[in-house]
Design a protein around this motif. Sequence first.
Motif, PDB file in Angstrom:
ATOM      1  N   ALA A  34      32.365  29.109  42.175  1.00 15.30           N
ATOM      2  CA  ALA A  34      31.548  27.948  42.722  1.00 15.30           C
ATOM      3  C   ALA A  34      33.081  27.572  44.121  1.00 15.30           C
ATOM      4  O   ALA A  34      32.071  27.739  45.454  1.00 15.30           O
ATOM      5  CB  ALA A  34      31.133  27.347  42.083  1.00 15.30           C
ATOM      6  N   ALA A  35      33.803  26.760  43.811  1.00 10.27           N
ATOM      7  CA  ALA A  35      34.565  26.745  45.027  1.00 10.27           C
ATOM      8  C   ALA A  35      34.955  27.599  45.724  1.00 10.27           C
ATOM      9  O   ALA A  35      34.982  27.351  46.909  1.00 10.27           O
ATOM     10  CB  ALA A  35      35.820  26.723  43.648  1.00 10.27           C
ATOM     11  N   LEU A  36      34.785  28.996  45.069  1.00  9.55           N
ATOM     12  CA  LEU A  36      35.172  30.361  46.209  1.00  9.55           C
ATOM     13  C   LEU A  36      33.680  30.820  46.608  1.00  9.55           C
ATOM     14  O   LEU A  36      34.799  31.153  48.131  1.00  9.55           O
ATOM     15  CB  LEU A  36      35.587  31.826  44.917  1.00  9.55           C
ATOM     16  CG  LEU A  36      36.020  32.364  45.948  1.00  9.55           C
ATOM     17  CD1 LEU A  36      37.672  32.831  46.594  1.00  9.55           C
ATOM     18  CD2 LEU A  36      36.310  33.678  44.895  1.00  9.55           C
ATOM     19  N   GLN A  37      33.150  29.891  46.688  1.00  7.84           N
ATOM     20  CA  GLN A  37      31.783  30.522  47.126  1.00  7.84           C
ATOM     21  C   GLN A  37      31.766  29.802  47.710  1.00  7.84           C
ATOM     22  O   GLN A  37      31.895  29.890  49.822  1.00  7.84           O
ATOM     23  CB  GLN A  37      31.030  30.749  46.318  1.00  7.84           C
ATOM     24  CG  GLN A  37      30.352  32.277  45.462  1.00  7.84           C
ATOM     25  CD  GLN A  37      29.149  32.030  44.196  1.00  7.84           C
ATOM     26  OE1 GLN A  37      29.107  30.970  44.480  1.00  7.84           O
ATOM     27  NE2 GLN A  37      28.767  33.190  44.428  1.00  7.84           N
ATOM     28  N   ASP A  38      32.186  28.023  48.040  1.00  5.29           N
ATOM     29  CA  ASP A  38      32.295  26.938  49.537  1.00  5.29           C
ATOM     30  C   ASP A  38      32.778  27.573  50.003  1.00  5.29           C
ATOM     31  O   ASP A  38      33.010  27.342  51.429  1.00  5.29           O
ATOM     32  CB  ASP A  38      32.393  25.839  47.981  1.00  5.29           C
ATOM     33  CG  ASP A  38      31.110  25.024  47.364  1.00  5.29           C
ATOM     34  OD1 ASP A  38      31.602  24.404  46.744  1.00  5.29           O
ATOM     35  OD2 ASP A  38      30.512  25.465  47.746  1.00  5.29           O
ATOM     36  N   THR A  40      35.089  30.488  50.909  1.00  7.65           N
ATOM     37  CA  THR A  40      34.123  31.331  51.891  1.00  7.65           C
ATOM     38  C   THR A  40      32.992  30.711  52.815  1.00  7.65           C
ATOM     39  O   THR A  40      33.087  31.322  53.940  1.00  7.65           O
ATOM     40  CB  THR A  40      33.649  32.515  50.647  1.00  7.65           C
ATOM     41  OG1 THR A  40      34.217  32.509  50.104  1.00  7.65           O
ATOM     42  CG2 THR A  40      33.080  33.601  51.851  1.00  7.65           C
ATOM     43  N   SER A  41      32.466  30.627  52.511  1.00  7.76           N
ATOM     44  CA  SER A  41      31.352  29.595  53.670  1.00  7.76           C
ATOM     45  C   SER A  41      31.819  29.086  54.183  1.00  7.76           C
ATOM     46  O   SER A  41      31.292  28.676  55.508  1.00  7.76           O
ATOM     47  CB  SER A  41      29.694  28.693  52.226  1.00  7.76           C
ATOM     48  OG  SER A  41      29.112  29.842  51.779  1.00  7.76           O
ATOM     49  N   GLN A  42      32.924  28.200  53.861  1.00 11.79           N
ATOM     50  CA  GLN A  42      33.382  27.145  54.929  1.00 11.79           C
ATOM     51  C   GLN A  42      34.052  28.068  55.660  1.00 11.79           C
ATOM     52  O   GLN A  42      33.941  27.768  56.980  1.00 11.79           O
ATOM     53  CB  GLN A  42      34.125  26.175  54.105  1.00 11.79           C
ATOM     54  CG  GLN A  42      34.944  25.061  55.511  1.00 11.79           C
ATOM     55  CD  GLN A  42      35.971  24.007  53.996  1.00 11.79           C
ATOM     56  OE1 GLN A  42      36.082  24.214  52.894  1.00 11.79           O
ATOM     57  NE2 GLN A  42      36.573  23.422  55.129  1.00 11.79           N
ATOM     58  N   GLN A  43      34.358  29.279  55.554  1.00 11.70           N
ATOM     59  CA  GLN A  43      35.357  30.078  56.393  1.00 11.70           C
ATOM     60  C   GLN A  43      34.628  30.412  57.741  1.00 11.70           C
ATOM     61  O   GLN A  43      35.336  30.562  57.881  1.00 11.70           O
ATOM     62  CB  GLN A  43      36.475  30.776  55.737  1.00 11.70           C
ATOM     63  CG  GLN A  43      37.454  30.016  54.735  1.00 11.70           C
ATOM     64  CD  GLN A  43      38.394  31.205  53.780  1.00 11.70           C
ATOM     65  OE1 GLN A  43      38.320  32.107  53.189  1.00 11.70           O
ATOM     66  NE2 GLN A  43      39.971  30.987  53.575  1.00 11.70           N
ATOM     67  N   GLU A  44      33.061  31.420  57.144  1.00  7.93           N
ATOM     68  CA  GLU A  44      32.328  31.781  57.822  1.00  7.93           C
ATOM     69  C   GLU A  44      32.059  30.831  58.705  1.00  7.93           C
ATOM     70  O   GLU A  44      32.425  31.550  60.363  1.00  7.93           O
ATOM     71  CB  GLU A  44      31.306  32.642  57.040  1.00  7.93           C
ATOM     72  CG  GLU A  44      31.593  33.277  55.432  1.00  7.93           C
ATOM     73  CD  GLU A  44      30.833  34.434  54.448  1.00  7.93           C
ATOM     74  OE1 GLU A  44      30.743  35.358  53.849  1.00  7.93           O
ATOM     75  OE2 GLU A  44      29.502  33.172  54.686  1.00  7.93           O
ATOM     76  N   ARG A  45      32.060  29.828  58.414  1.00 13.27           N
ATOM     77  CA  ARG A  45      31.458  28.445  59.531  1.00 13.27           C
ATOM     78  C   ARG A  45      32.073  28.235  60.745  1.00 13.27           C
ATOM     79  O   ARG A  45      31.958  28.089  61.676  1.00 13.27           O
ATOM     80  CB  ARG A  45      31.434  27.257  58.719  1.00 13.27           C
ATOM     81  CG  ARG A  45      30.137  26.673  58.178  1.00 13.27           C
ATOM     82  CD  ARG A  45      28.817  25.808  57.692  1.00 13.27           C
ATOM     83  NE  ARG A  45      30.610  25.038  56.673  1.00 13.27           N
ATOM     84  CZ  ARG A  45      30.013  25.392  55.448  1.00 13.27           C
ATOM     85  NH1 ARG A  45      29.273  25.757  54.597  1.00 13.27           N
ATOM     86  NH2 ARG A  45      31.190  24.815  54.361  1.00 13.27           N
ATOM     87  N   ILE A  46      33.991  28.008  60.155  1.00 14.67           N
ATOM     88  CA  ILE A  46      34.662  27.569  61.003  1.00 14.67           C
ATOM     89  C   ILE A  46      34.374  29.631  61.897  1.00 14.67           C
ATOM     90  O   ILE A  46      34.898  29.271  63.228  1.00 14.67           O
ATOM     91  CB  ILE A  46      35.844  27.545  60.052  1.00 14.67           C
ATOM     92  CG1 ILE A  46      35.915  26.383  59.680  1.00 14.67           C
ATOM     93  CG2 ILE A  46      37.552  27.419  61.166  1.00 14.67           C
ATOM     94  CD1 ILE A  46      36.591  25.882  58.471  1.00 14.67           C
TER      95      ILE A  46
END
Length: 137
Positions: A34-38, A40-46
């Motif tokens: 879950a932390a890895l997915q979070d 990943t999502s944060q990096q994609e948003r950035i």
Amino acid sequence: ASELQKLQDQLKEDQSRLAAELNVLRESNDGKFAALQDATSQQERICNQLQSNLTKKLVGAEEARASELQKLQDQLKEDQSRLAAELNVLRESNDGKFAALQDATSQQERICNQLQSNLTKKLVGAEEARASELQKL
């Protein structure tokens, strides 16, 4: 019979303890995933925000700066590709760890089943020996 009950109780306790340990490992693995997915999502948003910002600058910039901004976009794409590759490595590592956990779980179950089988055979043998002794008496 009480010895059989003690051994069966011990086996149940061992199985419960192993099940609890496996649950802790699964929960830990789920949390890491879950932390890895979070992340990943944060990096994609950035990355999306960076790309959006660069696009706004490109639209508002002079043609002389267009070449420089194109270089920045190329660098961003390279960084995104690198990040995507790193994320794939992390996902593969996580998948490998999960597979190893499943293998360990299966191995522990096989060991428990073998122990239970061995204990049952020993107990049956002991009961048969007692019955034979009682028969002699």
